[in-house]
Design a protein around this motif. Sequence first.
Motif, short mmCIF file in Angstrom:
data_model
loop_
_atom_site.label_atom_id
_atom_site.label_comp_id
_atom_site.label_asym_id
_atom_site.label_seq_id
_atom_site.Cartn_x
_atom_site.Cartn_y
_atom_site.Cartn_z
N ARG B 46 0.83 -1.21 0.00
CA ARG B 46 0.00 0.00 0.00
C ARG B 46 0.86 1.27 0.00
NH1 ARG B 46 -5.42 -0.44 1.41
NH2 ARG B 46 -5.33 1.47 2.60
N PHE B 78 -3.60 -1.30 -9.27
CA PHE B 78 -3.74 -1.97 -7.97
C PHE B 78 -4.90 -2.94 -8.02
CE2 PHE B 78 -3.73 -2.68 -3.55
CZ PHE B 78 -2.63 -2.05 -2.97
N PHE B 80 -7.15 -5.25 -5.63
CA PHE B 80 -7.43 -5.39 -4.21
C PHE B 80 -7.82 -6.83 -3.87
CE2 PHE B 80 -7.65 -0.99 -5.03
CZ PHE B 80 -7.28 -0.36 -3.86
N SER B 82 -10.31 -8.12 -2.20
CA SER B 82 -11.69 -8.52 -2.53
C SER B 82 -12.10 -7.94 -3.88
CB SER B 82 -12.63 -8.05 -1.43
OG SER B 82 -12.41 -6.68 -1.18
N ALA B 84 -12.74 -5.20 -5.08
CA ALA B 84 -13.29 -3.84 -5.00
C ALA B 84 -13.81 -3.36 -6.35
CB ALA B 84 -12.23 -2.88 -4.46
N LEU B 85 -14.48 -4.23 -7.09
CA LEU B 85 -15.12 -3.78 -8.33
C LEU B 85 -16.27 -2.85 -7.97
CD1 LEU B 85 -15.21 -7.14 -10.31
CD2 LEU B 85 -13.62 -5.24 -10.61
N PHE B 86 -16.54 -1.87 -8.84
CA PHE B 86 -17.65 -0.96 -8.57
C PHE B 86 -18.94 -1.71 -8.85
CE2 PHE B 86 -14.21 1.82 -10.37
CZ PHE B 86 -13.70 2.15 -9.13
N ARG B 87 -19.69 -1.97 -7.78
CA ARG B 87 -20.81 -2.90 -7.91
C ARG B 87 -21.97 -2.35 -8.72
NH1 ARG B 87 -21.57 -3.35 -1.61
NH2 ARG B 87 -19.60 -2.27 -1.59
N HIS B 88 -22.05 -1.01 -8.82
CA HIS B 88 -23.18 -0.42 -9.55
C HIS B 88 -22.86 -0.18 -11.02
CE1 HIS B 88 -20.60 2.80 -8.24
NE2 HIS B 88 -21.10 3.55 -9.20
N PRO B 134 -20.76 -6.89 -11.69
CA PRO B 134 -19.85 -7.74 -10.90
C PRO B 134 -20.55 -8.86 -10.15
CG PRO B 134 -19.23 -5.45 -10.65
CD PRO B 134 -20.50 -5.46 -11.47
N SER B 135 -21.78 -8.60 -9.66
CA SER B 135 -22.46 -9.63 -8.88
C SER B 135 -22.83 -10.83 -9.73
CB SER B 135 -23.71 -9.04 -8.24
OG SER B 135 -24.57 -8.55 -9.25
N GLN B 136 -22.79 -10.67 -11.06
CA GLN B 136 -23.16 -11.78 -11.94
C GLN B 136 -21.95 -12.59 -12.37
OE1 GLN B 136 -24.93 -9.00 -14.66
NE2 GLN B 136 -27.00 -9.63 -14.12
N ARG B 142 -14.21 -12.17 -11.59
CA ARG B 142 -14.06 -10.88 -10.93
C ARG B 142 -12.59 -10.51 -10.82
NH1 ARG B 142 -18.15 -11.49 -5.81
NH2 ARG B 142 -19.95 -11.99 -7.09
N ARG B 149 -9.10 -3.86 -15.21
CA ARG B 149 -9.37 -2.49 -14.80
C ARG B 149 -8.06 -1.78 -14.41
NH1 ARG B 149 -13.05 -1.29 -9.58
NH2 ARG B 149 -11.21 -2.16 -8.56
N ALA B 150 -7.19 -2.53 -13.71
CA ALA B 150 -5.92 -1.95 -13.30
C ALA B 150 -5.01 -1.69 -14.50
CB ALA B 150 -5.24 -2.87 -12.29
#
Lengths: 292, 239
Positions: B46, B78, B80, B82, B84-88, B134-136, B142, B149-150
């Motif tokens: 970090r 980076f 993470f 878990s 940390a994908l943007f869930r929305h 992401p939830s799917q 993920r 994304r990084a």
Amino acid sequence: MSDITLNKTEPVRFRSATEESPATRWTLIAIGFIGLSILVFAPLIAVFVVALADGIAASLKSLASRDARDAIRLTLTIAAISVPLNAIFGVAAAWFITKFDFRGKAFLITLIDLPFSVSPVVAGLCIVLMFGTNSLVGGWLVANGYPIVFAMPGIILATMFVTFPFVARELIPVMIEQGRAEEEAALTLGASGWRVFFTVTLPNIRWALLYGVLLCNARAMGEFGAVAVVSGKIRGQTATMPTTIEMLYQEYLSVAAFSLAAVLAMLALVTLLLKTALEIRHADQLATMRRH
Amino acid sequence: MHIEIDEISKQFGTTAALSPVSLAIPSGALVALLGPSGSGKTTLLRILGGLEFPTAGRVLFDQADATNLTVQERRAGFVFQSYALFRHMTVFDNIAYGLNARPRAQRPARAEIARRVTKLLELIQLPDIGARYPSQLSGGQRQRVALARALAIEPRMLLLDEPFGALDAKVRKELRQGLRDIHDTTGLTTVFVTHDQDEAMELADMVVVMSMGKIEQVGKPADIRAKPATPFVREFIGA
């Protein structure tokens, strides 16, 4: 083949470990319904029955009176000013409490809860003491033509004080549960603090925020104690809906009082319906957010 | 990019998360920070990413002092723990986030962003999931989206915090190879944190064994296995 014939026997119904017996279940549901009926539904219906006792025409006529219209306009104005301000303060407070560790955090949380535990009348008196004509600040403001007490600013202050915890209290648990990871991810991707707030934080808390705002709004429109103290209840100027209802009732104008009360109750019901409608409409989206 | 960690220490209140540690990471290396929980490996990662700042010491990127660079200025990809994908947001919007966040003058055109996201989805071998949320997705999907994304911001280095921690054993093996491939394709200096010594030994060019905020040993996996420098290393890698 004999297996198939065996399957025809009545299947044994197992009760899951957390399930109560039917008798217990129905008793609990009945208690809930009876309690709600006595405490909520019956009084609500009574308000509408009394309001319409002399027919709908009499009821509408009383609502069309100047005092009633002024009260409705004032209450809506107060809510329109104090609710957005409290939404901003609530988000800011929840943000600071959940995203940062600092000295005096526990004290700040207690402070946010204070309006829940302090009587609204006491809150109203505090504002009078702070900003009344006899106080240092209040005297100066009145002399310069900005009266706080017995005027709109005082009512807004009183309303904001009483409704302050609603938004922050809704947001804090949600923001704690969501943690900081998504915001950190956005920062590493190069987003500025404000961009992170508007594109990541706010979308993630929007349902809790909406719920907090709706509750805050319902309470803001209905606040009586603190407003009664600071407003002076001047008809046509500082009398809000709740205080006007009380005055009409004291004057034995029950149709007028209850008609206005019915309008206030309906405003609260509309708020609730709005919330339910939004929940139904975005049910799938809500589910995805929770599942993640 | 060459990364130099110069006498970095980190204090959380009265507890020392990192005693002064120094480490040089050669450009293009794939490095594992290996150690038990509480060894300071995540804190060090970090600090490299600019999410924490050291109490003392310096970080140098290509010989230039980067200690005071903000998290945005570091341009570190980076991943993470878990994810940390943007869930929305959809997978597409998640991957495009870093490009959309650029100042207007440096922001690629919409079509260019779409082209790059499509390319990244192909790189992680999930070309058809752009419209999903992401939830799917499964855990492994993920993780790969988080990696894409990084990578989208054209990072100067790749930092991964327990990238395989939340996955089952089979998926873990597959994704190890996936990370190796992406590292070899992009040539990015890559640092990942793990408490799994197999993972570190199998995947990394260079392993940094940490314990109690100190570096116990730095070396190639084979060397560490052959010659553990301290009793702690011997016990931890089970040699």
